[in-house]
Motif scaffolding. Structure first.
Motif, mmCIF file in Angstrom:
data_model
loop_
_atom_site.group_PDB
_atom_site.id
_atom_site.type_symbol
_atom_site.label_atom_id
_atom_site.label_comp_id
_atom_site.label_asym_id
_atom_site.label_seq_id
_atom_site.Cartn_x
_atom_site.Cartn_y
_atom_site.Cartn_z
ATOM 1 N N HIS A 43 -6.681 7.906 -8.011
ATOM 2 C CA HIS A 43 -5.085 7.547 -7.474
ATOM 3 C C HIS A 43 -4.319 8.618 -7.490
ATOM 4 O O HIS A 43 -3.402 8.668 -6.671
ATOM 5 C CB HIS A 43 -4.976 6.439 -8.466
ATOM 6 C CG HIS A 43 -5.447 5.024 -8.572
ATOM 7 N ND1 HIS A 43 -6.029 4.600 -7.707
ATOM 8 C CD2 HIS A 43 -6.150 4.579 -9.740
ATOM 9 C CE1 HIS A 43 -6.654 3.471 -8.087
ATOM 10 N NE2 HIS A 43 -6.697 3.473 -9.374
ATOM 11 N N ASP B 282 0.854 -1.144 -0.005
ATOM 12 C CA ASP B 282 -0.023 -0.039 -0.047
ATOM 13 C C ASP B 282 0.917 1.277 -0.080
ATOM 14 O O ASP B 282 1.912 1.051 0.539
ATOM 15 C CB ASP B 282 -0.932 -0.117 1.203
ATOM 16 C CG ASP B 282 -2.074 1.131 1.019
ATOM 17 O OD1 ASP B 282 -2.983 0.988 0.233
ATOM 18 O OD2 ASP B 282 -1.788 2.093 1.660
ATOM 19 N N THR B 283 0.386 2.589 -0.637
ATOM 20 C CA THR B 283 1.111 3.618 -0.618
ATOM 21 C C THR B 283 1.810 4.000 0.868
ATOM 22 O O THR B 283 2.986 4.432 0.828
ATOM 23 C CB THR B 283 0.192 4.893 -1.003
ATOM 24 O OG1 THR B 283 -0.303 4.283 -2.068
ATOM 25 C CG2 THR B 283 1.158 6.104 -1.115
ATOM 26 N N ASP C 169 1.279 0.465 -5.749
ATOM 27 C CA ASP C 169 0.182 0.308 -4.708
ATOM 28 C C ASP C 169 -0.985 -0.438 -5.349
ATOM 29 O O ASP C 169 -1.449 -0.393 -6.143
ATOM 30 C CB ASP C 169 -0.404 1.879 -4.412
ATOM 31 C CG ASP C 169 -1.567 1.641 -3.724
ATOM 32 O OD1 ASP C 169 -1.985 0.538 -3.169
ATOM 33 O OD2 ASP C 169 -1.815 2.798 -2.766
#
Ligand code: NAD
Ligand code: GLY
Length: 360
Positions: A49, A19-20, A167
């Motif tokens: 995004h 994940d980011t 991500d």
């Protein structure tokens, strides 16, 4: 978070997947509060995004960036768009120490990387792929560029990114057809260098067709490992790196002849089918190799036949403008077994036409 390194000495860089929030610190460290231009496209923006990335950066105290949104599609992968990116960089105040960030698929990634390669004679850039194809292929390895009307990627530069980060959540908005495009490149790695990986894919077509993200994380990492290994050994394609072009010689030709209406991944799948047919005709591999490959491609709903009404002479003609060719004629990557390919120069045109007719 999964990670690996593309080993290129002092230009080595990480590929991270999670994940980011898991790789944001690394991204902020690379940006070091420098001015940056985030380049993306309308579809990625509409899917939310860009906003997620911008908010994540701002929430962590980094606001020294501007975003530039391009219309999507291969038809914009040209020098005019590179100029637009460069102008946006000037407007955003980017200097020689600044950075560009590509947030999208291979089109934006290739264009932004190329703009970064030539802006002020070269600035750094970061790849944040949002398509499967970009995650497993185009974001890694430093090939950047744009198309000419005469052919794909005829203008370009080798310019390695500072990092590649995916991500996994961005893939949840990816249309099914885009998954399939990326899967063609994933099958390619199995065919060119990793039989175990090929077998893993063949045994898990259910997970691939139901877009099981955990399984996708696994195959993305393996694909990146394959690509990183090849790039580390031959960054500028003096030899072995050409194996990554398996399926691409016929693929690029049919893509061009379709006026880029046929997506890259589908074109590569057809190209792999044609290459396997030719390899069988040349007695380079057993017919079983072709059958196994084509079965996997078909199970993944990828095409293994040329578009209707294709003209094989026109395809051969288009193949002649491929970058891999030398004065010795058409060069192709052909399978000798599942997991092993050979680079063949001066392919016999009659056999090539017969192979193309065999996949009509
Ligand atoms: P693409 O960049 O056109 O993206 C495909 C589509 O998906 C676009 O419409 C895009 O707007 C949309 N999209 C992207 N991310 C999305 C998301 N998360 N959710 C919803 N929609 C999303 O195509 P691609 O397949 O990623 O890349 C193809 C390009 O990559 C070709 O130009 C090809 O030449 C290039 N390529 C380069 C290399 C390399 O080594 N540099 C390797 C392979 C391919
Ligand atoms: N996609 C081919 C290469 O990166 O070499």
């Amino acid at each position: 978070m999964n990670s690996l390194t593309v080993e290129l000495g002092d230009r080595s860089y990480p590929i991270v997947l999670g994940d980011t929030a898991e790789w944001l610190d690394l991204l902020l460290k690379k940006l070091a509060n420098r001015p940056a231009l985030i380049v993306t496209d309308e579809n990625v923006d509409n899917a939310g995004h860009l906003e997620k990335l911008e908010k994540s950066l701002s929430a962590n105290g980094y606001n020294n960036f501007q975003s530039f949104i391009l219309p999507p599609g291969e038809e914009h992968k040209n020098l005019a768009t590179v100029e637009l990116i460069a102008k946006a960089a000037v407007a955003a105040g980017l200097d020689r120490k600044s950075c560009m960030i590509a947030l999208s698929g291979g089109v934006v990634g290739d264009l932004t990387g190329f703009a970064a390669a030539i802006y002020m004679r070269g600035i750094e850039f970061i790849q944040l792929p949002t398509t499967l194809l970009a995650a497993v292929d185009s974001s890694v390895g430093g090939k950047t560029g744009a198309d000419l009307a005469e052919g794909k990627n005829l203008i370009g530069a080798f310019h390695q990114p500072q990092m590649v980060a995916l991500d996994m959540q961005t893939l949840t908005t990816l249309p099914e057809a885009e998954y399939r495009n990326g899967l063609a490149e994933v099958v390619k790695y199995g065919m060119i260098m990793d039989k175990d990986f090929f077998d893993l894919l063949a045994a898990n077509t259910g997970k691939l067709n139901s877009f099981d993200l955990d399984f996708y994380a696994k195959i993305i990492i393996r694909s990146c490992e394959c690509k990183a290994e090849v790039v580390a050994g031959d960054e500028r394609e003096q030899g072995r790196r050409a194996i990554l072009n398996y399926g691409h010689t016929v693929g690029h030709a049919v893509e061009k002849l379709s006026n880029f209406n046929l997506p890259h991944g589908k074109a590569v799948a057809i190209g792999m089918a044609a290459a396997a047919k030719l390899a069988v005709l040349m007695n380079l591999c057993d017919a079983k190799v072709e059958t196994l490959q084509n079965q996997l491609l078909a199970d993944l709903k990828l095409p293994i036949r040329l578009p209707e009404n294709s003209n094989t002479d026109c395809i051969v003609q288009a193949m002649k403008s491929d970058k891999k060719n030398t004065s010795g004629g058409i060069t192709m990557v052909l399978p000798v077994a599942i997991g092993e390919v050979k680079i063949v120069k001066g392919v016999n045109e009659e056999l090539l036409k017969a192979a193309l007719k065999g996949v009509l």
